[in-house]
Scaffold this active site. Structure first.
Site, PDB file in Angstrom:
ATOM      1  N   GLN A  45       0.806  -1.221   0.000  1.00 28.73           N
ATOM      2  CA  GLN A  45       0.000   0.000   0.000  1.00 28.73           C
ATOM      3  C   GLN A  45       0.839   1.271   0.000  1.00 28.73           C
ATOM      4  O   GLN A  45       0.406   2.315   0.462  1.00 28.73           O
ATOM      5  CB  GLN A  45      -0.951  -0.022   1.202  1.00 28.73           C
ATOM      6  CG  GLN A  45      -1.923  -1.181   1.136  1.00 28.73           C
ATOM      7  CD  GLN A  45      -2.882  -1.213   2.307  1.00 28.73           C
ATOM      8  OE1 GLN A  45      -2.921  -0.320   3.138  1.00 28.73           O
ATOM      9  NE2 GLN A  45      -3.678  -2.272   2.378  1.00 28.73           N
ATOM     10  N   CYS A  46       2.030   1.177  -0.529  1.00 22.00           N
ATOM     11  CA  CYS A  46       2.950   2.313  -0.589  1.00 22.00           C
ATOM     12  C   CYS A  46       2.733   3.048  -1.911  1.00 22.00           C
ATOM     13  O   CYS A  46       2.301   2.455  -2.903  1.00 22.00           O
ATOM     14  CB  CYS A  46       4.381   1.768  -0.496  1.00 22.00           C
ATOM     15  SG  CYS A  46       5.685   3.004  -0.663  1.00 22.00           S
ATOM     16  N   GLY A  47       3.043   4.331  -1.930  1.00 21.60           N
ATOM     17  CA  GLY A  47       2.962   5.090  -3.172  1.00 21.60           C
ATOM     18  C   GLY A  47       3.922   4.558  -4.232  1.00 21.60           C
ATOM     19  O   GLY A  47       3.745   4.818  -5.422  1.00 21.60           O
TER      20      GLY A  47
END
Length: 196
Positions: free
Chosen positions: A71-73
Site C-alpha cells: 500500500q505504498c505510493g
C-alpha cells in the site's frame, strides 16, 4: 492435592521448555552471526509459508533483494518494473528475493502464505521469490538484513529508510550496491547486466 501440584509442576516445566526452545533453539538456528558471514549464502530465511530456505540455493545467480509493501505510493511502479526485470533477466540468471515488511507506515498489512500469494496475484506482480514478512530495522531485524545493511550502508546511515530499498548481490553472494526506494528497478538494468 498432590495430584494438583504434580500437574502444576508438569505444566510449569512444559512452559519453561517451550520458552527455552523458542528463545534459544529457534533464535540460535535463525541467527547466523551476520558479522561473521562471508556472503548471503550463510543465511537461512523463511518462505511465505514458514519453510526454511537456505540462500545457498541461489549460488551462481545475480540476486536483487527488496523489502516490499502493498500500500505504498511506490508499490505500483515497483511491482511492474520488478516483474519486467524478472521477465527480462530471469532466464539469464537474475533472482529477485522479496521480503514483505510492515515497518514503514504499516503499508504491508497482508499476512503470509495464501494471503500474500493472493495479493501478488491480484496485483499482477510476478516479482520473483517471496519470503515471510520480516523486520528490516531494529532489534528484530533478521540477520540477513543486518548483514546487507553492514555491507552496503545508505546515504544517511545503514538503516533502511522506506519500502522498496534494493540490494544487488553478485554471483558470489556479496552485496555490491544499494539503491534508494525511489530508484526505478529498470534503472538497475546496466548494473545487473555487468554481473550476469
Amino acid at each position: 492435592m498432590a495430584s494438583s501440584l504434580v500437574h502444576f509442576l508438569i505444566g510449569a516445566l512444559v512452559t519453561a521448555l517451550g520458552t527455552y526452545y523458542y528463545y534459544y533453539v529457534q533464535l540460535e538456528n535463525m541467527s547466523t552471526d551476520y558479522k561473521n558471514a562471508s556472503s548471503i549464502y550463510d543465511f537461512t530465511v523463511k518462505d511465505s509459508f514458514g519453510n526454511d530456505v537456505s540462500l545457498d540455493k541461489y549460488k551462481g545467480n545475480v540476486v536483487l533483494i527488496v523489502n516490499i509493501a502493498s500500500q505504498c505510493g511506490l508499490t505500483k511502479n515497483n511491482y511492474k518494473k520488478l516483474t519486467d526485470l524478472k521477465e527480462k533477466y530471469g532466464e539469464k540468471g537474475l533472482k529477485i528475493l522479496n521480503f514483505p515488511c510492515n515497518q514503514f507506515g504499516s503499508q504491508m498489512p497482508e499476512g503470509d502464505g495464501e494471503a500474500m500469494v493472493c495479493h501478488l496475484r491480484d496485483a499482477k506482480a510476478d516479482i520473483g521469490d517471496v519470503f515471510q514478512k520480516i523486520d528490516v530495522n531494529g532489534a528484530n531485524a533478521i540477520p540477513l538484513y543486518q548483514y546487507l545493511k553492514a555491507k552496503q550502508t545508505g546515504t544517511l546511515g545503514s538503516g533502511i529508510k522506506w519500502n522498496f530499498t534494493k540490494f544487488l548481490v553478485n554471483k558470489e553472494g556479496i552485496p555490491i550496491n544499494r539503491y534508494a526506494p525511489t530508484t526505478d528497478p529498470m534503472d538497475i538494468s546496466k548494473d545487473i547486466e555487468k554481473l550476469l
